[in-house]
Design an enzyme around this catalytic site. Structure first.
Site, PDB file in Angstrom:
ATOM      1  N   SER A   1      -9.991  -0.438   6.966  1.00  0.00           N
ATOM      2  CA  SER A   1      -9.398  -0.225   5.640  1.00  0.00           C
ATOM      3  C   SER A   1      -8.724  -1.427   5.009  1.00  0.00           C
ATOM      4  O   SER A   1      -8.352  -1.353   3.847  1.00  0.00           O
ATOM      5  CB  SER A   1      -8.399   0.939   5.695  1.00  0.00           C
ATOM      6  OG  SER A   1      -9.107   2.146   5.847  1.00  0.00           O
TER       7      SER A   1
ATOM      8  N   SER B   1      -9.610   2.056   2.785  1.00  0.00           N
ATOM      9  CA  SER B   1      -8.698   2.758   1.904  1.00  0.00           C
ATOM     10  C   SER B   1      -7.672   1.848   1.202  1.00  0.00           C
ATOM     11  O   SER B   1      -6.948   2.344   0.329  1.00  0.00           O
ATOM     12  CB  SER B   1      -7.944   3.824   2.693  1.00  0.00           C
ATOM     13  OG  SER B   1      -7.215   3.235   3.744  1.00  0.00           O
TER      14      SER B   1
ATOM     15  N   LYS C   1       0.848  -1.194   0.000  1.00  0.00           N
ATOM     16  CA  LYS C   1       0.000   0.000   0.000  1.00  0.00           C
ATOM     17  C   LYS C   1       0.881   1.240   0.000  1.00  0.00           C
ATOM     18  O   LYS C   1       1.951   1.258   0.637  1.00  0.00           O
ATOM     19  CB  LYS C   1      -0.897  -0.034   1.236  1.00  0.00           C
ATOM     20  CG  LYS C   1      -2.004   1.032   1.266  1.00  0.00           C
ATOM     21  CD  LYS C   1      -2.886   0.838   2.498  1.00  0.00           C
ATOM     22  CE  LYS C   1      -3.983   1.891   2.556  1.00  0.00           C
ATOM     23  NZ  LYS C   1      -4.794   1.761   3.787  1.00  0.00           N
TER      24      LYS C   1
END
Lengths: 95, 502
Positions: free
Chosen positions: B177, B153, B78
Site C-alpha cells: 500500500s 491504499s 495517511k
C-alpha cells in the site's frame, strides 16, 4: 466453494454485520470467486513440519511493568456516542 | 525551478537559510492543493493547525531550538495514522468524526523535528484496497492521468506528493500500500522492515504485516524521514531494538555504492502476467544497475505452485487479522453509532452502516478462514506458506545483496476497471505481498514511463534491517537517473486511458 444462505447468515453472525439484499448478492458472488481462487492455498503441498514463527515474533520487546499516569477521563470519553460524566453508555445488558 | 518541484530536504534547506519562511512554504503548498483539488488527494486539510504549527516552528528555527533538516516542511499523513485532535477517519464513515486524543509515535517523532501537518491523505477504507476507490471521502485520482487510479491504499499520499501538493507523506503498507501507489504516481516509497517503525497509533489492518513508511520525491528524503520515525517504542512490543545506523546519505554521487553488489531478478516475476512495457522498463532499470557496477542475474526463486498460492495466503492472513482488529468498532467507545436499544442490534447496525462493502467482504472472508472446520485448511495452511516464503526470501538474500522486481504487473489503470472483479484486484499485488509476509524492507523507485506517459516503479528488496545499505543503492540509481524529478505535465497526455466506467 459455493457460498449459500446458511453460510452467509453464519458469517453475518460472526462479524456482527447485516447485509442488505443487494449486498448479499454481491458478497455471495465475490466470496465464491475468491474462495475458488483460494483453492490454490488448500492444494499447496506443504506440511506442519515447516511451521516457523513469523519474522520478529520470536523477540517481543517487553517493557518494564511500571504504572504510568492514566489518561484524563474526559479525553477517553471524548469520542463516545453515549456517555455521562464518568462512563460510556451502552444498551442495557442485564435485565 | 518551482517550489513544488523541490524535494523535502531542498525546501528544508531554503527554510533554514531563511530564503523562504515556513508560512510562505505552507501558502505555496495550499495553493497547489487548490489547483489540484480534483485529485481528492486530501480527505481533510488542517489549515488552522498547520499555520499555527508553522508559526511555532519558525520561531524555534530563528531561536536555534530546532535544527532538523525537515523543520518547517509541509507534509501529509495517511488518514489511518493517529494525529492528536485532527480527524483520523481511515477513509471510513465509521470514523468520520473520530478525533484521536494522542499522536502516533511516528507522528510525535516528526513533530519533535518540526513537521507541519497540512492534512490527512485520502485512502482506501481501513487500508483495504489497491486503488483508493473505496474511500468514504470519494475516489482519489492519479496526477498523471485523472481518469486513472493513483493506486492504494496510500493513494492520497502518492497523489499529494506526486502532484506537488505536499513534500512528503507518511503512509502505511500491509501488502504493497505504499509501494504500489508510489509506482503509479512517480513517487519514492519505502516499506521498512517489520518492527523498524512503531505501529502505535496506526489503526490496525493486519497487525503482523502493517508498517508505517515514508513517501517522498527521492530516497534521500525517505532516509531522513525514516531516521526520525524508526526505532524502538515501548508502546509497541513488535518494534525492535535494532540500531540501523542511518547516516546522512552523501549528497555527492554515490554511484560507487552498487559496484560489486549482486542483484537477483526472480525469473518467475518476469513471466506471463507482467505487462510487456512494464517488463521493458524494469529490465532497463536492471541494466542501469549493471552499468553502475552491479552484477545482475536472473535466478529461480520459487516453484509455480508457491507463486500461485502467495496472494491467496496473504489475503487469508490479512483478512483474518482484520476480522479481529475491526471487532473493536462497536459504536460504543468511538466511531459511528446506530444508537439502538438492544446491544446486539447496536453492534450490528453500527457496523453495517459504518463500514463500506469492501471492508464487509474482507471481514467475512477473515471470519470464514478462522471458523471451525475451515481454520486448518485455510488459515493454518496460509501460515505454513508464509513460513516457506520467508525461508525462500532469506535464502535468496543470502546469495544476493538485493532482489529487483516490478512493483505491479501494470501501470495505473482506469478508475472503475477492477471494482467488479475482486480477484483481478488481488492479482495486482503479486510482487508486493510476499515482502510483507517475510517482514523485509523494500523501496519503490521511479524507473520510467510507458508510451502513455504513465509512471512505472521498480522495487528493490533487502535483508531485514538492512535499510541503510538498501537506501544507498537506491540513491546510486537516482543519482544516475532523473525519473524521480519528473512531475506531471498534463499537456503530454496519459491520454490513451480515457475510459472510465460509470
Amino acid at each position: 466453494m459455493k457460498i449459500n444462505d446458511e453460510l452467509l447468515n453464519y458469517l453475518e453472525t460472526l462479524t456482527r454485520l447485516s447485509l442488505s439484499p443487494e449486498e448479499r448478492e454481491k458478497v455471495t458472488n465475490d466470496l465464491s470467486r475468491i474462495l475458488e481462487y483460494m483453492e490454490l492455498v488448500k492444494k499447496a503441498d506443504i506440511n506442519a513440519s515447516e511451521a516457523e514463527l513469523p519474522h520478529g515474533a520470536e523477540t517481543n520487546e517487553l517493557r518494564t511493568d511500571e504504572p504510568e499516569p492514566p489518561y484524563d477521563r474526559n479525553l477517553l470519553l471524548k469520542n463516545a456516542a453515549g456517555k455521562d460524566s464518568e462512563f460510556f453508555k451502552a444498551p442495557q445488558i442485564i435485565e | 525551478m518551482e517550489l513544488k518541484e523541490l524535494t523535502a530536504l531542498e525546501l528544508g534547506r531554503r527554510i533554514r537559510v531563511k530564503e523562504i519562511s515556513c508560512k510562505e512554504a505552507l501558502d505555496a503548498a495550499y495553493s497547489v492543493c487548490k489547483e489540484e483539488e480534483k485529485l481528492n488527494a486530501f480527505s481533510l486539510l488542517s489549515r488552522d493547525y498547520a499555520y499555527s504549527c508553522a508559526d511555532k516552528v519558525q520561531k524555534k528555527i530563528l531561536e536555534g531550538e530546532i535544527a532538523s533538516p525537515l523543520a518547517g516542511v509541509p507534509m501529509g499523513i495517511k488518514a489511518n495514522i493517529s494525529t492528536k485532535n485532527i480527524i483520523t477517519s481511515c477513509g471510513s464513515k465509521m470514523l468520520e468524526n473520530y478525533s484521536p486524543v494522542f499522536d502516533a509515535t511516528s507522528v510525535a517523532r516528526l513533530k519533535e523535528n518540526g513537521c507541519v501537518i497540512m492534512g490527512k491523505c485520502n485512502m482506501d477504507e481501513f487500508a483495504m484496497g489497491s486503488s483508493t476507490e473505496t474511500s468514504f471521502h470519494g475516489i482519489c485520482r492519479n496526477p498523471w492521468n485523472e481518469t486513472c487510479v493513483p493506486g492504494g491504499s496510500s493513494g492520497g499520499c502518492a497523489a499529494a506528493v506526486g502532484s506537488g501538493q505536499t513534500y512528503y507523506a507518511l503512509g502505511s503498507d500491509t501488502g504493497g500500500s505504499i509501494r504500489q501507489p508510489a509506482s503509479f504516481c512517480n513517487v519514492t516509497g519505502v516499506k521498512p522492515t517489520y518492527g523498524a517503525v512503531s505501529r502505535y497509533g496506526l489503526i490496525a489492518y493486519g497487525s503482523s504485516l502493517d508498517q508505517i513508511g515514508p513517501m517522498a520525491r527521492d530516497i534521500m528524503d525517505c532516509t531522513e524521514i525514516l531516521s526520525i520515525i524508526s526505532g524502538y517504542d515501548r508502546k509497541d512490543p513488535t518494534s525492535r531494538k535494532m540500531e540501523m545506523g542511518f547516516s546522512r546519505i552523501s549528497e555527492k554521487a554515490e554511484t560507487e555504492m552498487l559496484k560489486g553488489m549482486k542483484i537477483g531478478l526472480p525469473k518467475e516475476y518476469f513471466s506471463a502476467g507482467l505487462d510487456p512495457e512494464v517488463k521493458e522498463i524494469i529490465l532497463r532499470g536492471a541494466k542501469k544497475c549493471e552499468e553502475l557496477g552491479a552484477y545482475v542475474e536472473e535466478f529461480e526463486f520459487m516453484t509455480p505452485e508457491m507463486m500461485d498460492c502467495t496472494i491467496g495466503a496473504y489475503y487469508i492472513i490479512a483478512c483474518a487479522e482484520a476480522s479481529s482488529n475491526l471487532g473493536r468498532f462497536d459504536g460504543i467507545r468511538y466511531g459511528f453509532s446506530a444508537k439502538e436499544e438492544d446491544l446486539a442490534r447496536q453492534y450490528t447496525e453500527s457496523r453495517s452502516k459504518g463500514f463500506g462493502l469492501e471492508v464487509k467482504r474482507r471481514l467475512m472472508l477473515g471470519s470464514f478462514v478462522l471458523s471451525a472446520g475451515f481454520y486448518d485448511a485455510y488459515y493454518n495452511k496460509a501460515q505454513l506458506i508464509r513460513s516457506r516464503l520467508t525461508k525462500l526470501w532469506n535464502s535468496a538474500l543470502d546469495n544476493y545483496s538485493f532482489i529487483l522486481s516490478p512493483v505491479a504487473p501494470h501501470s495505473a489503470y482506469p478508475i472503475g476497471e477492477n471494482t467488479d472483479d475482486p480477484v483481478a484486484m488481488m492479482l495486482g499485488d503479486v510482487y508486493t505481498v510476499a515482502v510483507n509476509m517475510a517482514g523485509l524492507p523494500a523501496v519503490s523507485l521511479p524507473a520510467g514511463f510507458t508510451r502513455d506517459n504513465m509512471p512505472v516503479g521498480m522495487q528493490l528488496i533487502g535483508k531485514a534491517f538492512d535499510e541503510p545499505r538498501l537506501f544507498r543503492a537506491a540513491h546510486s540509481f537516482q543519482m544516475a537517473t532523473d525519473f524521480h524529478r519528473k512531475m506531471p505535465d498534463k499537456s503530454l497526455g496519459g491520454g490513451n486511458k480515457q475510459c472510465m466506467k460509470q
